[in-house]
Design a protein around this motif. Structure first.
Motif, PDB file in Angstrom:
ATOM      1  N   LEU A 258      12.780 -20.677  75.596  1.00 21.90           N
ATOM      2  CA  LEU A 258      11.857 -20.660  76.231  1.00 21.90           C
ATOM      3  C   LEU A 258      12.187 -21.266  77.629  1.00 21.90           C
TER       4      LEU A 258
ATOM      5  N   THR B 152       4.611 -18.859  78.549  1.00 19.73           N
ATOM      6  CA  THR B 152       5.299 -19.518  77.564  1.00 19.73           C
ATOM      7  C   THR B 152       4.624 -20.401  76.405  1.00 19.73           C
TER       8      THR B 152
ATOM      9  N   GLY C 154       4.290 -17.181  74.263  1.00 20.97           N
ATOM     10  CA  GLY C 154       5.769 -17.477  73.165  1.00 20.97           C
ATOM     11  C   GLY C 154       5.356 -18.444  71.929  1.00 20.97           C
TER      12      GLY C 154
ATOM     13  N   TRP D 213       8.707 -14.435  74.095  1.00 22.97           N
ATOM     14  CA  TRP D 213       7.835 -14.291  75.264  1.00 22.97           C
ATOM     15  C   TRP D 213       7.670 -12.633  75.856  1.00 22.97           C
TER      16      TRP D 213
ATOM     17  N   SER E 296       2.179 -11.879  73.815  1.00 21.30           N
ATOM     18  CA  SER E 296       2.707 -13.014  74.995  1.00 21.30           C
ATOM     19  C   SER E 296       2.178 -12.802  76.764  1.00 21.30           C
TER      20      SER E 296
END
Length: 338
Positions: free
Chosen positions: A82, A134, A137, A162, A167
């Motif tokens: 990420l 984030t 994700g 993500w 997300s």
């Protein structure tokens, strides 16, 4: 000592959501205001947040350090898979800080002020979205962990987890919470005329958060996301959300009557309940991948490292917390205690 470290991790994350969330939300409120109201909001934001805005980000630094030192396996997955949204978050925080300083302290007041205002507002909107993205994700179930990254498709490895509908809705939901917190805070910091504006904003933000929360659960349920399915099966998580929903009517009533202290208390409690619901839904399996869940407790460092980290956090907390309390009290950020 592991429980001490986990407490500081959860406590720091909570304070970051509440304090930095309201900080980001002030910029969101400014962005979605008329030209005249933007000027009013800008002055109020500087007066209220100016003295303490830098202190808000200490909590995310503590969260990152705890993960880095105490949970290196978790930290590795977070930073590798990420890294794109995290980089965008860092860029947003930096640009927002630069814009905040220069639009108030620049020696020359010219058209560059328009650029600083734009930077501040846009980064205030984008940064919390990517913070939420984030987290989305992490729980989307689309992270594809592999030991052969060099031969893995770039999109599958670094984007798919993500950059998806679920997300993104989590990101919008977190931005909505930030606007919600900011509008509640600004009610108690404005004069009578401006207060009506923030009362209206608070109502809109409350309704927006409700709608976005429903969309997050609906999209997750339709796409059969493990996190959402676990939520519907968890009586504690459902109970916390129901309790939070029951507080909506008294919150709206306190907003209508401009009860500053009660409104802030109810708003803060609602956010805490939402975070607790998310926490109990799938803890300790915080990361959900294509191959299953990753237990954060299985990524913990050695006992000696956790012991040293716990002691450092206790000593640091004893030094930082009283100082932060005094700072916020001095600038009347903690009106609930007056």
């Amino acid at each position: 000592m592991l429980y001490v470290v986990l407490f500081f991790l959860a406590f720091s994350l909570l304070l970051y959501v509440l304090l930095a969330g309201a900080d980001f939300g002030a910029g969101i409120i400014e962005q979605f205001s008329s030209k005249h109201n933007r000027t009013l909001t800008k002055k109020t934001i500087y007066r209220v947040i100016g003295p303490v805005w830098e202190a808000n980000h200490i909590w995310i630094i503590i969260v990152i350090v705890i993960l880095w030192v105490g949970f290196p396996g978790f930290y590795n997955i977070l930073m590798v898979y990420l890294h794109i949204p995290l980089t965008l978050i860092l860029l947003g925080i930096t640009l927002r800080g630069v814009a905040f300083v220069f639009r108030h302290y620049d020696a020359y007041k010219d058209k560059t002020q328009l650029l600083y205002d734009w930077m501040f507002r846009v980064s205030s909107v984008v940064t919390p979205i990517f913070l939420g993205v984030t987290f989305g994700g992490l729980i989307s179930g689309d992270i594809e962990i592999t030991a052969n990254l060099e031969n893995t498709n770039f999109y599958s490895a670094y984007i798919a987890s993500w950059f998806n509908l679920f997300s993104l809705f989590v990101g919008f939901f977190f931005a909505g919470i930030c606007a919600f917190l900011a509008s509640i805070m600004l009610i108690g910091e404005a004069n009578k005329t401006e207060r009506r504006l923030y009362v209206k904003k608070a109502r809109i933000a409350t309704i927006t958060v409700i709608i976005l929360g429903f969309l997050v659960l609906a999209v997750g349920f339709v796409q059969e996301k493990v996190f959402v399915l676990s939520f519907f099966k968890n009586p504690y998580a459902i109970g916390l959300i129901v309790f939070s929903a029951l507080l909506i009517l008294p919150l709206l009533n306190s907003i209508k009557n401009e009860r500053r202290i009660i409104t802030r208390a109810l708003a803060g409690l609602q956010v805490i309940l939402i975070l607790l619901a998310a926490f109990v839904t799938h803890f300790p399996d915080i990361i959900i991948t294509t191959n299953g869940s990753v237990n954060i407790l299985e990524t913990v460092a050695t006992n000696q490292v956790i012991k040293v980290l716990g002691i450092a956090l206790i000593i640091g907390g004893a030094i930082i917390l009283p100082g932060l309390f005094h700072l916020m009290k001095s600038f009347k950020m903690i009106k609930i205690l007056e």
